[in-house]
Design an enzyme around this catalytic site. Structure first.
Site, PDB file in Angstrom:
ATOM      1  N   LYS A 180      28.776  45.536  40.847  1.00 25.19           N
ATOM      2  CA  LYS A 180      29.427  44.229  40.936  1.00 25.19           C
ATOM      3  C   LYS A 180      28.386  43.114  40.984  1.00 25.19           C
ATOM      4  O   LYS A 180      27.360  43.228  41.652  1.00 25.19           O
ATOM      5  CB  LYS A 180      30.309  44.196  42.186  1.00 25.19           C
ATOM      6  CG  LYS A 180      31.110  42.920  42.362  1.00 25.19           C
ATOM      7  CD  LYS A 180      31.994  43.058  43.591  1.00 25.19           C
ATOM      8  CE  LYS A 180      32.782  41.798  43.861  1.00 25.19           C
ATOM      9  NZ  LYS A 180      33.703  41.996  44.997  1.00 25.19           N
TER      10      LYS A 180
ATOM     11  N   SER B 289      38.318  40.818  43.510  1.00 25.54           N
ATOM     12  CA  SER B 289      37.035  40.337  43.025  1.00 25.54           C
ATOM     13  C   SER B 289      36.150  41.439  42.435  1.00 25.54           C
ATOM     14  O   SER B 289      35.193  41.150  41.741  1.00 25.54           O
ATOM     15  CB  SER B 289      36.281  39.599  44.139  1.00 25.54           C
ATOM     16  OG  SER B 289      35.867  40.504  45.137  1.00 25.54           O
TER      17      SER B 289
ATOM     18  N   SER C 248      39.342  43.688  47.841  1.00 22.75           N
ATOM     19  CA  SER C 248      38.725  43.637  46.515  1.00 22.75           C
ATOM     20  C   SER C 248      38.209  44.958  45.965  1.00 22.75           C
ATOM     21  O   SER C 248      37.806  45.020  44.815  1.00 22.75           O
ATOM     22  CB  SER C 248      37.600  42.605  46.508  1.00 22.75           C
ATOM     23  OG  SER C 248      38.132  41.316  46.680  1.00 22.75           O
TER      24      SER C 248
END
Length: 172
Positions: free
Chosen positions: A29, A103, A127
């Site tokens: 990420k 996210s 998330s």
């Protein structure tokens, strides 16, 4: 460095010194540092920052033989809105008219599209769990503090967790 790491993994498998995750590609990420890679937190305001060192979680995966091969999109500063000025929305590979959710959107999209078998996400308010559920994946929000957050842009230092995501519980 992925080509060199893959060649080293092949050598280790051949000579019997393979580590537990030898040669497994993974996504990271875009708020988690990967040495030598741009890490933008999904924002134009960060410019084109390049991480100097690996986040602890990335370093530990590398030490186990895993190979980071892509930085995955996130919502701006991991705030969780579907539209992102830098990347746009990451659509769900199962239904391109829908968002992947949360996210860790790029990590979920990459896993569901079978680009990588493993990805790192972060979870402050869902998330890892939401995109995993919406994309038919499995994600773990570890116990707070179990996975060190060093090298990770923080949204809320009292709530942030780093965790793995994969296509199944067996993979995790």
């Amino acid at each position: 460095g992925a080509d060199e790491a893959a060649a080293d993994a092949t050598r280790r498998w051949c000579d019997g010194t393979a580590r537990p995750l030898e040669g497994v590609f993974f996504g990271v990420k875009d708020i988690i540092d990967v040495a030598g890679a741009p890490v933008t937190a999904g924002s134009h305001t960060t410019g084109d920052r390049v991480a100097v060192t690996d986040a602890t979680a990335v370093a530990r995966l590398r030490a186990a033989g895993a190979i980071p091969v892509l930085i995955t999109a996130t919502t701006e500063f991991a705030c969780g809105a579907p539209r992102n000025a830098r990347y746009g929305a990451v659509t769900n590979p199962w239904d391109r008219s829908r968002w992947t959710g949360g996210s860790s959107t790029g990590s979920a999209g990459a896993l569901a599209a079978r680009l990588v078998p493993l990805a790192l996400g972060t979870d402050t308010g869902g998330s890892i769990r939401v995109p995993s559920a919406l994309c038919n994946l499995t994600g773990i929000k570890p116990t707070y503090g179990l996975v060190p957050r060093t090298g990770v842009a923080s949204l809320s230092w009292t709530l942030d967790h780093i965790g793995p995501m994969a296509r199944s519980a067996a993979d995790l």
